[in-house]
Design a protein around this motif. Sequence first.
Motif, short mmCIF file in Angstrom:
data_model
loop_
_atom_site.label_atom_id
_atom_site.label_comp_id
_atom_site.label_asym_id
_atom_site.label_seq_id
_atom_site.Cartn_x
_atom_site.Cartn_y
_atom_site.Cartn_z
N ARG A 281 0.84 -1.20 0.00
CA ARG A 281 0.00 0.00 0.00
C ARG A 281 0.86 1.24 0.00
O ARG A 281 1.93 1.28 0.58
N PRO A 282 0.41 2.31 -0.61
CA PRO A 282 1.22 3.53 -0.70
C PRO A 282 1.39 4.17 0.65
O PRO A 282 0.52 4.10 1.50
N GLN A 283 2.53 4.86 0.81
CA GLN A 283 2.83 5.54 2.06
C GLN A 283 2.27 6.95 1.99
O GLN A 283 2.25 7.57 0.94
N GLN A 284 1.79 7.43 3.12
CA GLN A 284 1.21 8.76 3.18
C GLN A 284 2.27 9.81 2.93
O GLN A 284 3.38 9.73 3.40
N ARG A 285 1.92 10.79 2.12
CA ARG A 285 2.86 11.85 1.81
C ARG A 285 3.17 12.66 3.06
O ARG A 285 2.29 12.93 3.86
N GLY A 286 4.43 13.09 3.17
CA GLY A 286 4.85 13.87 4.33
C GLY A 286 5.29 13.03 5.49
O GLY A 286 5.80 13.53 6.48
N SER A 287 5.10 11.72 5.43
CA SER A 287 5.52 10.84 6.52
C SER A 287 6.99 10.51 6.35
O SER A 287 7.45 10.18 5.26
N VAL A 322 -6.27 2.47 8.60
CA VAL A 322 -6.55 3.88 8.91
C VAL A 322 -5.70 4.34 10.09
O VAL A 322 -5.21 5.46 10.13
N LEU A 323 -5.53 3.47 11.11
CA LEU A 323 -4.72 3.85 12.26
C LEU A 323 -3.26 4.09 11.86
O LEU A 323 -2.58 4.94 12.43
N MET A 324 -2.79 3.33 10.91
CA MET A 324 -1.40 3.49 10.51
C MET A 324 -1.23 4.61 9.50
O MET A 324 -0.23 5.32 9.53
N ALA A 325 -2.13 4.81 8.60
CA ALA A 325 -2.03 5.88 7.59
C ALA A 325 -3.44 6.37 7.30
O ALA A 325 -4.21 5.71 6.59
N ASN A 326 -3.80 7.50 7.85
CA ASN A 326 -5.17 8.05 7.73
C ASN A 326 -5.29 8.78 6.40
O ASN A 326 -5.23 10.00 6.31
N THR A 327 -5.49 7.98 5.34
CA THR A 327 -5.63 8.54 3.99
C THR A 327 -7.08 8.36 3.53
O THR A 327 -7.81 7.50 4.06
N PRO A 328 -7.49 9.15 2.55
CA PRO A 328 -8.88 8.98 2.03
C PRO A 328 -9.13 7.57 1.52
O PRO A 328 -10.22 7.03 1.68
N GLU A 329 -8.13 7.00 0.93
CA GLU A 329 -8.32 5.65 0.40
C GLU A 329 -8.59 4.67 1.51
O GLU A 329 -9.48 3.81 1.40
N HIS A 330 -7.80 4.77 2.63
CA HIS A 330 -8.00 3.84 3.74
C HIS A 330 -9.33 4.08 4.44
O HIS A 330 -10.03 3.14 4.87
#
Length: 344
Positions: A281-287, A322-330
């Motif tokens: 899964r893609p990593q959240q930008r800015g992380s 969602v807990l690990m990467a709160n992105t719209p996709e998740h």
Amino acid sequence: MDAQSLFSLITLAAVRPLVWLLPVVLAVLALKRLIPRMRGAAGEARIGRTLGQLFPAVRHDVILPDGREGWTQIDHLALTPAGLLVVESKNYRGLIFGRKGEATWTQVLGRRRHPFQNPLRQNYAHVQAVNALGLGVPVLERVVFTDAARFPKGLPEGVSRLATLAEDLEPCREGVVSDALHQAWQQLDGAIRTDRAARRAHRAGLERRFGADDRLSPVLLLLAAAGVLVGGLWLTAGQLGPEVSALRSQPPLMPAPASSASRPASALSPTNVSPPQLSSRPQQRGSTAPVAATESRISLQWTERDGGSRESEDCKLAIAAVLMANTPEHRHRRTQACGKSAMP
């Protein structure tokens, strides 16, 4: 490793460099005893080179029959226009006291006094050995000291120092070598022996007359002892190394902590669940931290909801994402898998 073994290794490691000095000391003592012989050989070589520059034919370190059913060793023989020259060389240091008719002379080095045989008498025996060959030509004699020797009371007759040897032998260089002298030199050269058998016979005769020469025995013993020590140290060199390396590689003895922080995570919670693998899964930008590193620090515990009902496996995975990467996709995936009523 117990304390006694540790102490033994430390002691051996500290003492071993000092033990290596012992063979060096023994070798130095042996060389110290050899220095006089080495100095004598060097002085004899210098005198021989000078004679070779003064006369047309010279022989060095030869063995001749002594005319008494024995052998004698002569340092130098030279063919000169005045006759056959027999030379005895001496490499002595310090002050030399002696007269032509005295049986012994004295060498003084500081406060030490060393008597030695009158070299003129010693060389006279060499002259008699040459005369015993019946060559029918004059036989001359000369004793030569190196420049390290000093004669406070003057040089005895028939004695020269290397610095003035050419000047002292100038009368022997006048004229040309006659045919008789050339023939006598050839006969003398034919009687000269340089083989080992003659040298052994000469040494045996000296031992019968003066006793065995044991000056080399201490030198040989010192060199043998040094060799044995070096061999023993070389053989044991490989035994200390592995033991010291093993000692260094052993971890320090520390008691295990009794706090609960050292217990494994599985002992704290029997319901511990490994985090889901989300490497694709893609990593959240800015992380700045990778997802895998974040996952290794998350441990989820699931409990019963609404009287024992469980969320589906897809819902659990979506909530963890969602807990690990709160992105719209998740978040969208969580809504689809859990429904709005089941979202936390």
